[in-house]
Design a protein around this motif. Structure first.
Motif, PDB file in Angstrom:
ATOM      1  N   LYS A  80       0.828  -1.210   0.000  1.00  0.00           N
ATOM      2  CA  LYS A  80       0.000   0.000   0.000  1.00  0.00           C
ATOM      3  C   LYS A  80       0.864   1.263   0.000  1.00  0.00           C
ATOM      4  N   ILE A  81       1.936   1.246   0.771  1.00  0.00           N
ATOM      5  CA  ILE A  81       2.834   2.402   0.801  1.00  0.00           C
ATOM      6  C   ILE A  81       3.475   2.608  -0.567  1.00  0.00           C
ATOM      7  N   LEU A  82       3.853   1.521  -1.212  1.00  0.00           N
ATOM      8  CA  LEU A  82       4.456   1.614  -2.545  1.00  0.00           C
ATOM      9  C   LEU A  82       3.457   2.176  -3.558  1.00  0.00           C
ATOM     10  N   GLU A  83       2.188   1.758  -3.467  1.00  0.00           N
ATOM     11  CA  GLU A  83       1.156   2.294  -4.357  1.00  0.00           C
ATOM     12  C   GLU A  83       0.999   3.802  -4.147  1.00  0.00           C
ATOM     13  N   ALA A  84       1.010   4.236  -2.895  1.00  0.00           N
ATOM     14  CA  ALA A  84       0.906   5.667  -2.602  1.00  0.00           C
ATOM     15  C   ALA A  84       2.108   6.426  -3.152  1.00  0.00           C
ATOM     16  N   HIS A  85       3.279   5.814  -3.041  1.00  0.00           N
ATOM     17  CA  HIS A  85       4.509   6.437  -3.552  1.00  0.00           C
ATOM     18  C   HIS A  85       4.437   6.638  -5.061  1.00  0.00           C
ATOM     19  N   ARG A  86       3.939   5.646  -5.759  1.00  0.00           N
ATOM     20  CA  ARG A  86       3.841   5.743  -7.226  1.00  0.00           C
ATOM     21  C   ARG A  86       2.827   6.810  -7.640  1.00  0.00           C
ATOM     22  N   ALA A  87       1.705   6.857  -6.944  1.00  0.00           N
ATOM     23  CA  ALA A  87       0.652   7.803  -7.320  1.00  0.00           C
ATOM     24  C   ALA A  87       1.052   9.240  -7.025  1.00  0.00           C
ATOM     25  N   GLN A  88       1.895   9.443  -6.029  1.00  0.00           N
ATOM     26  CA  GLN A  88       2.218  10.809  -5.598  1.00  0.00           C
ATOM     27  C   GLN A  88       3.002  11.600  -6.634  1.00  0.00           C
ATOM     28  N   LYS A  89       3.800  10.928  -7.441  1.00  0.00           N
ATOM     29  CA  LYS A  89       4.668  11.650  -8.374  1.00  0.00           C
ATOM     30  C   LYS A  89       3.855  12.515  -9.344  1.00  0.00           C
ATOM     31  N   LYS A  90       2.749  12.007  -9.828  1.00  0.00           N
ATOM     32  CA  LYS A  90       1.908  12.796 -10.729  1.00  0.00           C
ATOM     33  C   LYS A  90       1.116  13.847  -9.947  1.00  0.00           C
ATOM     34  N   TRP A  91       0.653  13.482  -8.769  1.00  0.00           N
ATOM     35  CA  TRP A  91      -0.129  14.412  -7.940  1.00  0.00           C
ATOM     36  C   TRP A  91       0.700  15.630  -7.544  1.00  0.00           C
ATOM     37  N   ALA A  92       1.995  15.434  -7.321  1.00  0.00           N
ATOM     38  CA  ALA A  92       2.862  16.549  -6.899  1.00  0.00           C
ATOM     39  C   ALA A  92       2.894  17.661  -7.941  1.00  0.00           C
ATOM     40  N   ALA A  93       2.636  17.325  -9.203  1.00  0.00           N
ATOM     41  CA  ALA A  93       2.675  18.324 -10.285  1.00  0.00           C
ATOM     42  C   ALA A  93       1.335  19.028 -10.472  1.00  0.00           C
ATOM     43  N   THR A  94       0.314  18.680  -9.700  1.00  0.00           N
ATOM     44  CA  THR A  94      -0.995  19.323  -9.861  1.00  0.00           C
ATOM     45  C   THR A  94      -0.953  20.756  -9.350  1.00  0.00           C
ATOM     46  N   SER A  95      -1.876  21.555  -9.846  1.00  0.00           N
ATOM     47  CA  SER A  95      -1.968  22.955  -9.423  1.00  0.00           C
ATOM     48  C   SER A  95      -2.825  23.064  -8.165  1.00  0.00           C
ATOM     49  N   PHE A  96      -2.772  24.228  -7.539  1.00  0.00           N
ATOM     50  CA  PHE A  96      -3.633  24.468  -6.389  1.00  0.00           C
ATOM     51  C   PHE A  96      -5.105  24.468  -6.801  1.00  0.00           C
ATOM     52  N   ALA A 139     -13.528  10.871  -9.212  1.00  0.00           N
ATOM     53  CA  ALA A 139     -14.471  11.756  -9.902  1.00  0.00           C
ATOM     54  C   ALA A 139     -13.776  13.010 -10.422  1.00  0.00           C
ATOM     55  N   CYS A 140     -12.715  13.440  -9.736  1.00  0.00           N
ATOM     56  CA  CYS A 140     -11.973  14.631 -10.164  1.00  0.00           C
ATOM     57  C   CYS A 140     -10.841  14.307 -11.137  1.00  0.00           C
ATOM     58  N   GLY A 141     -10.725  13.041 -11.519  1.00  0.00           N
ATOM     59  CA  GLY A 141      -9.730  12.659 -12.521  1.00  0.00           C
ATOM     60  C   GLY A 141      -8.367  12.331 -11.971  1.00  0.00           C
ATOM     61  N   HIS A 142      -8.286  11.972 -10.696  1.00  0.00           N
ATOM     62  CA  HIS A 142      -6.994  11.671 -10.081  1.00  0.00           C
ATOM     63  C   HIS A 142      -6.950  10.218  -9.613  1.00  0.00           C
ATOM     64  N   ASP A 143      -5.767   9.786  -9.262  1.00  0.00           N
ATOM     65  CA  ASP A 143      -5.539   8.393  -8.879  1.00  0.00           C
ATOM     66  C   ASP A 143      -6.020   8.149  -7.446  1.00  0.00           C
ATOM     67  N   GLU A 144      -6.932   7.214  -7.268  1.00  0.00           N
ATOM     68  CA  GLU A 144      -7.442   6.911  -5.923  1.00  0.00           C
ATOM     69  C   GLU A 144      -6.375   6.286  -5.033  1.00  0.00           C
ATOM     70  N   GLN A 145      -5.300   5.771  -5.628  1.00  0.00           N
ATOM     71  CA  GLN A 145      -4.233   5.175  -4.828  1.00  0.00           C
ATOM     72  C   GLN A 145      -3.443   6.209  -4.028  1.00  0.00           C
ATOM     73  N   LEU A 146      -3.743   7.474  -4.243  1.00  0.00           N
ATOM     74  CA  LEU A 146      -3.098   8.532  -3.453  1.00  0.00           C
ATOM     75  C   LEU A 146      -3.373   8.373  -1.961  1.00  0.00           C
ATOM     76  N   VAL A 147      -4.485   7.764  -1.626  1.00  0.00           N
ATOM     77  CA  VAL A 147      -4.866   7.579  -0.227  1.00  0.00           C
ATOM     78  C   VAL A 147      -4.949   6.089   0.060  1.00  0.00           C
ATOM     79  N   GLN A 148      -4.258   5.658   1.101  1.00  0.00           N
ATOM     80  CA  GLN A 148      -4.235   4.256   1.480  1.00  0.00           C
ATOM     81  C   GLN A 148      -4.619   4.113   2.954  1.00  0.00           C
ATOM     82  N   LEU A 149      -5.503   3.181   3.234  1.00  0.00           N
ATOM     83  CA  LEU A 149      -5.901   2.893   4.614  1.00  0.00           C
ATOM     84  C   LEU A 149      -5.261   1.589   5.053  1.00  0.00           C
TER      85      LEU A 149
END
Length: 620
Positions: free
Chosen positions: A116-132, A269-279
């Motif tokens: 799960k941590i690895l999935e979050a790590h992979r998803a974050q790289k694209k999310w980091a480039a998103t705008s406010f 729904a907003c077009g982002h990777d759900e793997q950004l959040v892991q429980l």
């Protein structure tokens, strides 16, 4: 074309309007309107839905656990899945107010957690480039969903913790909406690059501070507010550009799973990777897979002092920064001549909100001797009328039952609470109400503790020194303001506090002398509703802050950048007297010594002498 054939426009003063200028203004206005429309589309809330589970419906019936316990799955094998996996752990979820069995959930193994941590790590790289704007749209969508589904969310929290609907509204819904609102309106300001001042030696440089995402951040949270404790670190981490791994308390894994799924649905729904959040769903003995992971770059911990120490120690393996919120023993000081009737309701709420399971709840009330008897009488009369119970309807009920105070999350701590109360009484305390578990007339297996009032409490007894996290009012008498401050500061904790009094300046003087992170004057706990304020304490209440700009920035890498203002004209150069190889140590020292005197001496005469020394050393 003759002069008369030209059709000129005239302004209000009779002057000719240039057609080109008019077209330019119209074009610029059109561009602005298009941008505004595009900007509003970027920030509009996106609709998504998530079906509520059957367990919160009025018609739901379930098996009751004969004796609620976190280890119930070890005793009641019939609650396990039909085909349990060998050598795996399961978590049994139940409603503390009714003992209804909610679910039995497979706990994550260390390998599951690592994945799960690895999935979050992979998803974050694209999310980091998103705008406010992208991140704001997620926050706005979550806020709309929460407002639209507030009753469902409150019922989920009630079912999993035993709290009342009112406690859920105050502690879960309003606080989370406040945090979302702050992130939407002020989050970008807190994380935007900041210009910093330069000194004289750096006059030709421009300095700024940038706040960059860390990567994967983790939150390990307590059970008392399952919605807010899950969403608060997740939305802050996401807005800062991180992915988030949440390890919630095993007590509330049932509701937290649903609350986290709502965020995942929003991200999709907003077009982002759900793997950004892991429980992460596990018992504490497997939590090292989170705290010792090299991919986790920050940990927020909300819980007990004992577990907080273990988290901090584990985090040293990879020098992971930790924010610790470890609870408190918050005092409320009532200054002489205070209107007791005016504030009694706030103090009641401060003590009994969420059955006392509130880190910034009022755990000690300090009353001046001139008003002590009256206050003790008022508080006792009102506490004696409180009705423990459950807010949700059971099958066959026409209306929801009336309840002022909900259940505690577990009955495991009841013997310890009774022991502390008996010890306090032995040391001179007066028990006027409660002091023992309470048996509900038709929910006999619910984990209820009778709302309790103790007066004349000795400040040195365990009841006055330890965090109770229970519906127990601990009332003390003081003679002087100095004594009140000494008692208030006399525990190992320093989270929040309250001061009540008729004169604001007197309250402020006391507030400034309290050893804690937050103080409310003529109120309690409101410093958390203002999400622009940092939240946290001192001493054994932990360190670091969440909430406000300080908390948001703690989830980022703070990077300083220095650049030339006028690179075409002036840049850093090394004077010959300082260049390698150094020609003369004496000349070099005289040059540096002169520079220090010229830049930092107070008197201008000294500065001129120092400049002369510099020039001599440089050979000029």
């Amino acid at each position: 074309m003759s002069y008369r054939e030209v059709d000129y426009d005239y302004d209000d003063e009779g002057g000719v309007i240039d057609p080109v200028k008019l077209l330019t203004i119209c074009f610029a206005l059109g561009i602005w309107l298009v941008w505004q429309r595009y900007h509003s589309l970027l920030n509009r809330a996106i609709y998504f839905k998530l079906a509520p589970p059957i367990q919160i419906r009025d018609t739901w019936t379930a098996n009751r656990l004969p004796q609620p316990s976190i280890d119930a799955h070890l005793t009641f094998s019939d609650l396990l899945p039909s085909f349990p996996l060998p050598d795996r752990k399961y978590i049994t979820a139940y409603d503390p107010a009714t003992a209804y069995h909610l679910d039995t959930i497979l706990a994550d193994s260390p390998a599951d957690i690592e994945h799960k941590i690895l999935e979050a790590h992979r998803a974050q790289k694209k999310w980091a480039a998103t705008s406010f704007d992208d991140r704001r749209r997620v926050m706005r969508s979550l806020k709309k969903w929460l407002v639209d589904n507030q009753e469902v969310c409150a019922k989920m929290a009630c079912r999993d913790t035993g709290k009342t609907m009112l406690d859920a509204a105050l502690g879960e819904i309003i606080t989370t909406c406040s945090k979302l609102d702050w992130l939407i309106n002020h989050g970008e300001r807190a994380l935007s690059p900041e210009s910093r001042y330069n000194n004289l030696i750096m006059f030709y440089k421009s300095s700024s501070v940038h706040y960059e995402p860390l990567g994967v951040v983790a939150a390990i949270t307590s059970w008392n507010y399952p919605l807010h404790n899950a969403w608060s670190p997740i939305i802050a981490g996401l807005f800062a550009g991180n992915s988030v791994v949440l390890k919630c308390s095993e007590h509330v894994i049932w509701s937290t799973t649903w609350f986290v799924q709502a965020i995942k649905e929003c991200l999709k729904a907003c077009g982002h990777d759900e793997q950004l959040v892991q429980l992460v769903c596990c018992y504490p003995d497997d939590a090292d897979a989170v705290t010792k992971s090299p991919l986790i770059r920050h940990i927020t911990f909300i819980g007990s002092e004992r577990v907080g120490r273990l988290v901090a120690q584990a985090a040293t393996e990879h020098l992971t920064p930790v924010t610790l919120e470890l609870g408190g023993k918050d005092p409320a000081i009532i200054l002489p001549s205070t209107d007791l009737e005016k504030w009694i309701s706030l103090l009641m709420r401060g003590v009994y909100q969420n059955a006392g399971q509130n880190c910034i709840g009022v755990e000690r009330i300090l009353v001046h001797e001139s008003q002590y008897d009256e206050f003790f009488r008022l508080f006792t009369e009102r506490a004696d009328k409180l009705r423990p119970g459950h807010s949700l309807k059971s099958p066959g009920d026409s209306v929801a039952p009336a309840a002022d105070v909900g259940a505690m999350v577990s009955g495991e701590r009841f013997p310890g609470l009774e022991h502390a109360i008996h010890e306090a009484v032995d040391m001179g305390a007066v028990l006027s109400v409660g002091g023992e578990p309470w048996r509900h007339p038709y929910l006999e297996q619910g984990s209820y503790f009778k709302p309790t009032v103790l007066g004349e409490v000795n400040p040195e007894c365990a009841l006055a020194q330890s965090e109770l996290f229970a519906p127990i009012a601990c009332i003390m008498k003081y003679e002087t303001i100095e004594q009140a401050i000494e008692i208030a500061n006399g525990t190992r904790y320093g989270l929040g506090a309250s001061v009540f009094g008729p004169v604001r300046d007197d309250c402020m003087k006391v507030a400034k002398r309290l050893q804690c992170g937050m103080v409310a004057i003529n109120d309690f706990g409101v410093f958390y509703l203002n999400q622009d304020l940092p939240f946290g304490g001192t001493k054994y209440s932990g360190y670091g802050r969440f909430g406000g700009p300080e908390g948001l920035r703690a989830l980022t890498n703070t990077k300083a950048i220095v650049v030339d203002r006028w690179g075409w004209a002036i840049q850093t150069s090394i004077p010959a007297v300082l260049d390698y190889p150094v020609r003369s140590v004496t000349q070099s020292w005289d040059f540096i010594s002169g520079m220090v005197g010229f830049l930092y001496a107070d008197a201008w005469g000294t500065r001129i002498d120092a400049l002369t020394k510099m020039m001599r050393a440089s050979g000029r």
